[in-house]
Design a protein around this motif. Sequence first.
Motif, PDB file in Angstrom:
ATOM      1  N   UNK A 165      46.676  45.589  19.160  1.00  0.00           N
ATOM      2  CA  UNK A 165      46.209  46.430  18.135  1.00  0.00           C
ATOM      3  C   UNK A 165      44.962  45.423  17.621  1.00  0.00           C
ATOM      4  N   UNK A 166      45.059  44.395  17.335  1.00  0.00           N
ATOM      5  CA  UNK A 166      43.868  43.441  16.980  1.00  0.00           C
ATOM      6  C   UNK A 166      43.132  42.459  17.783  1.00  0.00           C
ATOM      7  N   UNK A 167      43.401  42.662  18.896  1.00  0.00           N
ATOM      8  CA  UNK A 167      42.861  41.639  19.856  1.00  0.00           C
ATOM      9  C   UNK A 167      41.350  42.073  20.278  1.00  0.00           C
ATOM     10  N   UNK A 168      41.072  43.185  19.735  1.00  0.00           N
ATOM     11  CA  UNK A 168      39.641  43.566  20.149  1.00  0.00           C
ATOM     12  C   UNK A 168      38.929  43.434  18.909  1.00  0.00           C
ATOM     13  N   UNK A 169      39.197  43.090  17.782  1.00  0.00           N
ATOM     14  CA  UNK A 169      38.182  42.929  16.586  1.00  0.00           C
ATOM     15  C   UNK A 169      37.380  41.916  16.907  1.00  0.00           C
ATOM     16  N   UNK A 170      36.139  41.876  16.497  1.00  0.00           N
ATOM     17  CA  UNK A 170      34.938  41.207  16.786  1.00  0.00           C
ATOM     18  C   UNK A 170      33.967  40.773  15.738  1.00  0.00           C
ATOM     19  N   UNK A 171      34.507  41.161  14.525  1.00  0.00           N
ATOM     20  CA  UNK A 171      33.624  40.958  13.273  1.00  0.00           C
ATOM     21  C   UNK A 171      33.567  39.396  13.178  1.00  0.00           C
ATOM     22  N   UNK A 172      34.736  38.798  13.753  1.00  0.00           N
ATOM     23  CA  UNK A 172      34.687  37.156  13.179  1.00  0.00           C
ATOM     24  C   UNK A 172      35.074  36.735  14.772  1.00  0.00           C
ATOM     25  N   UNK A 173      34.196  35.409  15.056  1.00  0.00           N
ATOM     26  CA  UNK A 173      34.677  34.573  16.132  1.00  0.00           C
ATOM     27  C   UNK A 173      35.771  33.787  15.811  1.00  0.00           C
ATOM     28  N   UNK A 174      36.330  33.778  14.744  1.00  0.00           N
ATOM     29  CA  UNK A 174      37.494  32.934  14.295  1.00  0.00           C
ATOM     30  C   UNK A 174      38.820  33.611  14.790  1.00  0.00           C
ATOM     31  N   UNK A 175      38.968  34.815  15.195  1.00  0.00           N
ATOM     32  CA  UNK A 175      40.124  35.581  15.460  1.00  0.00           C
ATOM     33  C   UNK A 175      40.524  35.282  16.717  1.00  0.00           C
ATOM     34  N   UNK A 176      41.781  34.846  16.768  1.00  0.00           N
ATOM     35  CA  UNK A 176      42.645  34.375  18.167  1.00  0.00           C
ATOM     36  C   UNK A 176      43.135  35.854  18.827  1.00  0.00           C
ATOM     37  N   UNK A 177      42.012  36.505  19.450  1.00  0.00           N
ATOM     38  CA  UNK A 177      42.568  37.722  20.093  1.00  0.00           C
ATOM     39  C   UNK A 177      41.855  37.609  21.486  1.00  0.00           C
ATOM     40  N   UNK A 206      43.222  38.669   7.338  1.00  0.00           N
ATOM     41  CA  UNK A 206      43.852  39.014   8.400  1.00  0.00           C
ATOM     42  C   UNK A 206      44.669  37.901   8.893  1.00  0.00           C
ATOM     43  N   UNK A 207      45.941  38.016   9.215  1.00  0.00           N
ATOM     44  CA  UNK A 207      46.813  36.781  10.021  1.00  0.00           C
ATOM     45  C   UNK A 207      46.940  36.943  11.251  1.00  0.00           C
ATOM     46  N   UNK A 208      46.145  35.753  12.054  1.00  0.00           N
ATOM     47  CA  UNK A 208      46.356  36.010  13.556  1.00  0.00           C
ATOM     48  C   UNK A 208      47.360  34.998  14.140  1.00  0.00           C
ATOM     49  N   UNK A 209      48.314  34.597  13.354  1.00  0.00           N
ATOM     50  CA  UNK A 209      49.591  33.852  13.478  1.00  0.00           C
ATOM     51  C   UNK A 209      50.669  34.237  12.822  1.00  0.00           C
ATOM     52  N   UNK A 210      50.892  35.430  12.752  1.00  0.00           N
ATOM     53  CA  UNK A 210      52.130  36.039  11.890  1.00  0.00           C
ATOM     54  C   UNK A 210      52.988  36.630  13.031  1.00  0.00           C
ATOM     55  N   UNK A 221      56.827  45.929  20.155  1.00  0.00           N
ATOM     56  CA  UNK A 221      57.108  47.005  20.965  1.00  0.00           C
ATOM     57  C   UNK A 221      57.187  46.835  22.330  1.00  0.00           C
ATOM     58  N   UNK A 222      57.081  45.617  22.993  1.00  0.00           N
ATOM     59  CA  UNK A 222      56.803  45.534  24.388  1.00  0.00           C
ATOM     60  C   UNK A 222      55.501  45.148  24.776  1.00  0.00           C
ATOM     61  N   UNK A 223      54.555  45.533  23.958  1.00  0.00           N
ATOM     62  CA  UNK A 223      53.190  45.181  24.402  1.00  0.00           C
ATOM     63  C   UNK A 223      52.735  43.861  24.286  1.00  0.00           C
ATOM     64  N   UNK A 224      52.094  43.393  25.199  1.00  0.00           N
ATOM     65  CA  UNK A 224      51.542  42.107  25.551  1.00  0.00           C
ATOM     66  C   UNK A 224      50.816  41.451  24.555  1.00  0.00           C
ATOM     67  N   UNK A 225      50.934  40.037  24.604  1.00  0.00           N
ATOM     68  CA  UNK A 225      50.297  39.098  23.586  1.00  0.00           C
ATOM     69  C   UNK A 225      50.132  37.803  24.335  1.00  0.00           C
ATOM     70  N   UNK A 226      49.070  37.192  24.090  1.00  0.00           N
ATOM     71  CA  UNK A 226      49.014  36.097  24.860  1.00  0.00           C
ATOM     72  C   UNK A 226      49.461  34.678  24.070  1.00  0.00           C
ATOM     73  N   UNK A 227      49.745  34.642  22.856  1.00  0.00           N
ATOM     74  CA  UNK A 227      50.354  33.479  22.274  1.00  0.00           C
ATOM     75  C   UNK A 227      51.722  33.267  22.282  1.00  0.00           C
ATOM     76  N   UNK A 270      64.447  31.630  18.030  1.00  0.00           N
ATOM     77  CA  UNK A 270      63.210  31.738  18.277  1.00  0.00           C
ATOM     78  C   UNK A 270      62.695  33.045  17.556  1.00  0.00           C
ATOM     79  N   UNK A 271      61.208  32.773  17.271  1.00  0.00           N
ATOM     80  CA  UNK A 271      60.496  34.153  16.575  1.00  0.00           C
ATOM     81  C   UNK A 271      60.024  35.074  17.605  1.00  0.00           C
ATOM     82  N   UNK A 272      59.853  36.256  17.176  1.00  0.00           N
ATOM     83  CA  UNK A 272      59.270  37.048  18.022  1.00  0.00           C
ATOM     84  C   UNK A 272      57.581  37.089  18.302  1.00  0.00           C
ATOM     85  N   UNK A 273      57.213  38.085  18.854  1.00  0.00           N
ATOM     86  CA  UNK A 273      55.833  37.862  19.266  1.00  0.00           C
ATOM     87  C   UNK A 273      54.749  38.379  18.133  1.00  0.00           C
ATOM     88  N   UNK A 274      53.849  37.814  18.229  1.00  0.00           N
ATOM     89  CA  UNK A 274      52.594  38.044  16.966  1.00  0.00           C
ATOM     90  C   UNK A 274      52.445  39.798  16.779  1.00  0.00           C
TER      91      UNK A 274
END
Length: 440
Positions: free
Chosen positions: A41-53, A161-165, A324-330, A360-364
């Motif tokens: 959902x947020x991996x394509x955000x490009x307004x900041x280079x600081x987002x781990x997407x 925006x939290x990119x490690x929640x 929801x079963x959708x992928x994440x790289x972290x 263990x925690x769940x996915x971001x």
Amino acid sequence: MYVRAPALLALMATTVVAKSWQDKIKNVVVLVEENRSFDTFAGGLKYSDDINGLVDRKFCNPANVSQPDSVQVCARPIAENIAPNDPNHGISGVNMQLLSTYHPNETLVDSGIEYETMKGFVTEQSSTYKTVNLTQAAEVINYYAQDHVRVFAAMAENFVLFDRWFAAVPGPTNPNRAYLTSGTSHGHGRNDAAFNVAALPQRSIFQQLSENGIEWINYQNSTTQPMLNPTNGFNPDSLFYNWTYTSGAWKTNIKPIADFYKDAAAGTLPAFTYINPECCSYDSFHPPSPVTTGENFIKGIYEALRTSPQWESTLFILTFDEHGGFADHVPPPVGVPAGDNLTYTEVSPDGKNMTFNFERLGIRVPTLVISPWVERGVIEHKGRNNGGEYSHTSIPAFIAKLWNLDNLTPRTEYSSTFEHLITDDFRDDTPMTLPNPYPY
């Protein structure tokens, strides 16, 4: 005798003591949407280079994780408005997504010896839907470009925006919602019948608030079953708990979503507002809900709050209950405190038992904190407080600090809070309205 100069006395008389962060926030609003990972959902955000997407990142899964030389399926910004399939997000299926097996050694995982590789999403999707069509299976790893989530992107760019929640549980909806609202799921790892009959015995944030004289309302959008409307959806989250039923709070503190808009306009929202979206057809983002209608829903919630007389004292938290079963790289954190000492066992797709210890925690998941008291465009990474990570139990942990309450469980005590994001500067540049959703 020493006498102060008149000018000094006048200065002292007019000095205003700065408000603490607790004085600034009188109303907390929590909206928990459904079933989207951060990358999706947020991996394509490009307004900041600081987002781990996923912008400028190549993230791929093998078509078959048991065959290292199999075709690689890579994430592309072409996710569909309506996901054609609902990926597996049970705990054993998530094990395959993260660890490439249904049966990890939990002791080795929690100690960091057995690592989460995040390589099994496509394999699990192919297995769940019994397909060798990689275009179909790739929908589990594809993501949305920024222009396709215009509402969320505008909210993120204007607030925090939290990119490690992380979700609280690497599993489905209700266990995660239970952790978010009580710091534990009391050993429940699936959406079983207990959630529909107010059978959870633990103390929840709703009970805690009532015990301390703090008003709350759980607004719900036709999600009730079976205690309010036996034919439609799920119980609202506050009605997971036996206390909510036996105390009578289910009659007084659960209201339809239409009342939220009325109360926001009138400036009569309670100190704590909790919102359940509909599930799972139109405004929750849970497949087959269209992204466009989900975006329109969160736009409406934000704009109702922004135009409310209570806006100046409001903090709005938007999150998603699980990936929801959708992928994440972290890889999610491991070796974290569980909410209690209960475990959960289920039968994996291979027919064998799998037991999970909730360590263990769940996915971001995508998460925003929105308020006129937070800075614009902040990207918040790893948790800073309590020594823990950001996850769903950061919400009750934050509430405990805001209103001087006790921590509900060891998990909430561990979870990082975010009061440091509340500044001394009130912003008058927060947008009154948000863009319309992308016209698919």
